[in-house]
Design a protein around this motif. Structure first.
Motif, PDB file in Angstrom:
ATOM      1  N   GLY A   1     -58.659 -57.507 -53.591  1.00 37.86           N
ATOM      2  CA  GLY A   1     -59.705 -58.470 -53.310  1.00 37.86           C
ATOM      3  C   GLY A   1     -61.048 -57.819 -53.549  1.00 37.86           C
ATOM      4  O   GLY A   1     -61.128 -56.647 -53.899  1.00 37.86           O
TER       5      GLY A   1
ATOM      6  N   ARG B   1     -53.286 -58.512 -59.351  1.00 39.63           N
ATOM      7  CA  ARG B   1     -52.707 -59.452 -58.385  1.00 39.63           C
ATOM      8  C   ARG B   1     -51.890 -60.536 -59.073  1.00 39.63           C
ATOM      9  O   ARG B   1     -51.097 -61.214 -58.444  1.00 39.63           O
TER      10      ARG B   1
ATOM     11  N   CYS C   1     -63.305 -64.415 -57.975  1.00 37.59           N
ATOM     12  CA  CYS C   1     -62.812 -64.426 -59.360  1.00 37.59           C
ATOM     13  C   CYS C   1     -61.289 -64.579 -59.389  1.00 37.59           C
ATOM     14  O   CYS C   1     -60.606 -64.413 -58.373  1.00 37.59           O
ATOM     15  N   SER C   2     -60.817 -64.846 -60.575  1.00 42.08           N
ATOM     16  CA  SER C   2     -59.372 -64.893 -60.794  1.00 42.08           C
ATOM     17  C   SER C   2     -59.137 -64.307 -62.192  1.00 42.08           C
ATOM     18  O   SER C   2     -58.773 -65.019 -63.128  1.00 42.08           O
ATOM     19  N   CYS C   3     -59.403 -63.009 -62.311  1.00 41.02           N
ATOM     20  CA  CYS C   3     -59.419 -62.369 -63.632  1.00 41.02           C
ATOM     21  C   CYS C   3     -58.055 -62.466 -64.319  1.00 41.02           C
ATOM     22  O   CYS C   3     -57.016 -62.308 -63.670  1.00 41.02           O
TER      23      CYS C   3
ATOM     24  N   ASN D   1     -66.877 -56.454 -58.229  1.00 37.78           N
ATOM     25  CA  ASN D   1     -67.163 -57.316 -59.384  1.00 37.78           C
ATOM     26  C   ASN D   1     -68.674 -57.553 -59.523  1.00 37.78           C
ATOM     27  O   ASN D   1     -69.111 -58.218 -60.458  1.00 37.78           O
TER      28      ASN D   1
ATOM     29  N   CYS E   1     -61.502 -63.119 -53.100  1.00 37.83           N
ATOM     30  CA  CYS E   1     -62.275 -62.785 -54.292  1.00 37.83           C
ATOM     31  C   CYS E   1     -62.753 -64.078 -54.941  1.00 37.83           C
ATOM     32  O   CYS E   1     -61.981 -65.037 -55.031  1.00 37.83           O
TER      33      CYS E   1
ATOM     34  N   PHE F   1     -56.734 -60.388 -66.145  1.00 37.29           N
ATOM     35  CA  PHE F   1     -56.032 -59.096 -66.160  1.00 37.29           C
ATOM     36  C   PHE F   1     -55.815 -58.540 -64.766  1.00 37.29           C
ATOM     37  O   PHE F   1     -55.378 -57.403 -64.609  1.00 37.29           O
ATOM     38  N   CYS F   2     -56.129 -59.317 -63.726  1.00 38.09           N
ATOM     39  CA  CYS F   2     -56.048 -58.788 -62.354  1.00 38.09           C
ATOM     40  C   CYS F   2     -54.616 -58.391 -62.011  1.00 38.09           C
ATOM     41  O   CYS F   2     -53.672 -59.137 -62.290  1.00 38.09           O
TER      42      CYS F   2
HETATM   43  S1  SF4 Z   1     -59.772 -57.940 -60.917  1.00 39.27           S
HETATM   44 FE1  SF4 Z   1     -61.077 -57.740 -59.114  1.00 39.27          FE
HETATM   45  S2  SF4 Z   1     -62.661 -59.293 -59.430  1.00 39.27           S
HETATM   46 FE2  SF4 Z   1     -60.963 -59.842 -60.753  1.00 39.27          FE
HETATM   47  S3  SF4 Z   1     -59.688 -61.264 -59.551  1.00 39.27           S
HETATM   48 FE3  SF4 Z   1     -58.853 -59.206 -59.264  1.00 39.27          FE
HETATM   49  S4  SF4 Z   1     -59.824 -58.491 -57.397  1.00 39.27           S
HETATM   50 FE4  SF4 Z   1     -61.061 -60.205 -58.137  1.00 39.27          FE
END
Ligand code: SF4
Length: 200
Positions: free
Chosen positions: A72, A28, A21-23, A101, A19, A25-26
């Protein structure tokens, strides 16, 4: 390795952990799965054949939707995604959705929405914020400030090629005032907004 998993009566496909991004709130950031399924961290990115084999264990028509959404950004593997979507369509007619995203044009350095025509029924795009600055603060996109406008452009293009397009924001990271500002952005682009609860 979890390639396919069932959630909310839909069949979800987890095809990449990559991905841009590294949101903040993700999911992950805090765990390795959603809705109690097995870990969504992939040992390797599944090939087209492995994904099709995983799908073979399910009766596709019995699900509300087939959803590309995992740990991802699914459009990181746009070529495979499109082939899997075509396979799903050949197995019946389950609606196919991508949760994205919206940065695939930046990932692929080209217009990607036209590629979805006839294969994808719905695109759910993370709007996240009402300004490019707030968007970058939340997503920490590697593409920087241009990410927001690129995402809006992708959404506008999707309207031409995909029957249903929605924007989403996550309730816990948007104030009431920011939600209203997001609504105005959605009206401007002509895409409905869904405020979604944070899923853990
Ligand atoms: S929320 Fe979605 S766009 Fe944002 S880091 Fe996680 S997988 Fe990527």
């Amino acid at each position: 390795m979890t390639i396919a998993y069932v959630l909310h009566q839909s069949l979800y496909l987890n095809i990449t952990n990559r991905c841009p991004c590294s949101c903040t709130f993700c999911l992950r950031q805090n765990g390795d799965s959603v809705g109690g399924c097995d870990s969504l961290w992939l040992e390797h990115e599944p090939s087209l054949e492995e994904i099709v084999e995983a799908l073979g264990s399910y009766k596709l028509d019995s699900y509300q939707e087939i959803v590309f959404c995992g740990y991802g950004e699914p459009t990181e593997r746009l070529d495979v995604l499109l082939k899997v979507a075509a396979h799903c369509k050949s197995q019946g007619n389950p609606p196919v959705r991508i949760n994205t995203n919206g940065l695939s044009d930046l990932i692929w350095q080209r217009e990607t929405a036209p590629l979805l025509a006839g294969l994808v029924d719905m695109v759910s795009i993370s709007l996240n914020a009402s300004t490019k600055e707030r968007y970058l603060e939340l997503t920490r996109s590697k593409f920087g400030l241009p990410s927001y406008d690129a995402m809006l452009h992708f959404a506008a293009q999707c309207k031409r090629y995909v029957p249903k397009v929605v924007f989403t924001i996550v309730d816990v990271v948007t104030s009431a005032q920011e939600q209203e500002a997001c609504r105005r952005v959605c009206e401007r682009v002509g895409v409905p907004l869904r405020i979604r609860p944070y899923e853990s």
